[in-house]
Design an enzyme around this catalytic site. Structure first.
Site, PDB file in Angstrom:
ATOM      1  CG  HIS A  64      -1.197  -2.404   4.561  1.00 42.74           C
ATOM      2  ND1 HIS A  64      -1.128  -1.886   3.296  1.00 42.74           N
ATOM      3  CD2 HIS A  64       0.081  -2.437   5.015  1.00 42.74           C
ATOM      4  CE1 HIS A  64       0.143  -1.611   2.999  1.00 42.74           C
ATOM      5  NE2 HIS A  64       0.898  -1.949   4.021  1.00 42.74           N
ATOM      6  CD  GLU A 197       0.779   0.704   6.368  1.00 40.35           C
ATOM      7  OE1 GLU A 197       1.778   0.799   7.088  1.00 40.35           O
ATOM      8  OE2 GLU A 197       0.812   0.970   5.146  1.00 40.35           O
TER       9      GLU A 197
HETATM   10 CO    CO Z   1       3.735   0.990   2.332  1.00 39.35          CO
HETATM   11 ZN    ZN Z   2       3.002  -1.654   4.069  1.00 46.22          ZN
END
Ligand code: CO
Ligand code: ZN
Length: 331
Positions: A64, A197
């Site tokens: 992410h 995320e």
């Molecule tokens: Co994190």
């Molecule tokens: Zn992470």
């Protein structure tokens, strides 16, 4: 500075809280474009790159791009900003911290007077001071809904490095490096740099739906149990890449875990087994995409996760790259 360390410095210092990953995405796109066969950016902003094979299997690797941050909720008459969190931010890591907004405006975080110093710190008693003399001046600098990221320089201590946002820019660097080093193999490899995320693995979900992978592997940080009076966890900094067994969001598929362990042993790549009692990764939603995906995760051990001074060991980064390069052609 090594190439990898330089990329780590640049990437961790870029502004990119959840929902505002553009600058990170641009940087990564420029790093990898020469090495991949296809690049797409989906509606949510996920960067999806492909290294084509012979279509034997579709493997999705995900890291992410976003980081935790703060979001301005209210500006008072004196020009102080109240805020809410973007992702898992704790009060203790906020106090006296510096933050930067996307337009470059910088602030420091203060707190209301506590009657009793033993009272716990509370985010709703804290504010961002951007140096404005009143509400009007503050409104010229920052708007309601503007997001701020923590501001902290990257530091190299040799093998060990300190920065904000190693979660998960270190995972992005691992993927970038795998893209650069990977020779063609029979599998089609999708390298996905996901958004959002930190606010609940929101970007990985639609990208896994789109790709419909046979195997999914999230690459993210994990905690360590090697600090004074730390948690009971077998992962240590510098002891190798961590192969996830489970966390709060997923149980690694036995075939994925087995293959990763087998490959690590075969090529003498130092590894550790990770059982994380708190936290989850993009692996959670990749595993549950469509009719279900055989999924797992490779983690980079990291101390002080979600603080502005996270610490990783460059050897763990290198071993994570080695493991992935060998493993993705072994499925
Ligand atoms: Co994190
Ligand atoms: Zn992470």
């Amino acid at each position: 500075m090594h190439d990898k360390t330089q990329v780590l410095k640049s990437l961790t210092e870029i502004y990119g809280p959840s929902g505002e990953e553009e600058k990170v995405r641009e940087f990564i796109k420029n790093e990898v474009k020469k090495f991949v066969d296809d690049i797409k950016i989906d509606a949510m902003g996920n960067l999806i790159t492909l290294k084509k094979g012979n279509g034997k299997k579709k493997i999705m690797l995900a890291a992410h791009m976003d980081e935790i941050g703060l979001c301005c909720t209210y500006i008072d008459e004196k020009g102080f900003l109240r805020f809410t969190t973007v992702g898992g931010v704790t009060p203790i890591t906020c106090l006296s911290g510096r933050v930067i907004f996307s337009n470059g405006k910088i602030g420091t975080i203060g707190e209301e007077k506590r009657e009793d110093i033993k009272e716990p710190l509370k985010l709703n008693k804290m504010y961002i001071d951007i140096g404005a003399k009143d509400k009007k001046e503050a409104e010229d600098m920052v708007s309601i809904g503007d997001t701020a990221a923590f501001l902290r320089e990257f530091t190299s201590l040799g093998k060990r490095l300190i920065a904000k946002a190693f979660d998960d820019r270190v995972g992005c660097v691992v993927l970038i490096q795998v893209i650069k080093e990977l020779k063609r193999c029979d599998n089609d490899i999708y390298f996905v740099f996901t958004v959002q995320e930190e606010v609940g693995t929101r970007g990985a979900q639609p990208s896994a739906y789109r790709i419909a992978p046979d195997i999914g592997i999230a690459v993210d940080v994990t905690s360590t149990g090697d600090t004074p009076q730390g948690i009971h966890m077998a992962v240590e900094l510098g002891k190798g890449t961590a192969i996830k067994v489970k966390d709060r969001g997923m149980i690694t598929h036995p075939k994925v875990r087995g293959t990763l362990i087998e490959v690590a042993r075969k090529y003498n790549i130092p590894y550790q087994l990770e059982v994380l009692e708190t936290g989850a990764t993009d692996g959670r939603v990749i595993q549950m995409a469509r009719e279900g995906v055989m999924a797992g995760a490779v983690s980079i051990p990291c101390r002080y996760i979600h603080s502005p001074s996270e610490m990783v060991d460059i050897e763990d980064v290198e071993n994570s790259v080695k493991l992935l390069v060998k493993a993705i052609s072994s499925f």
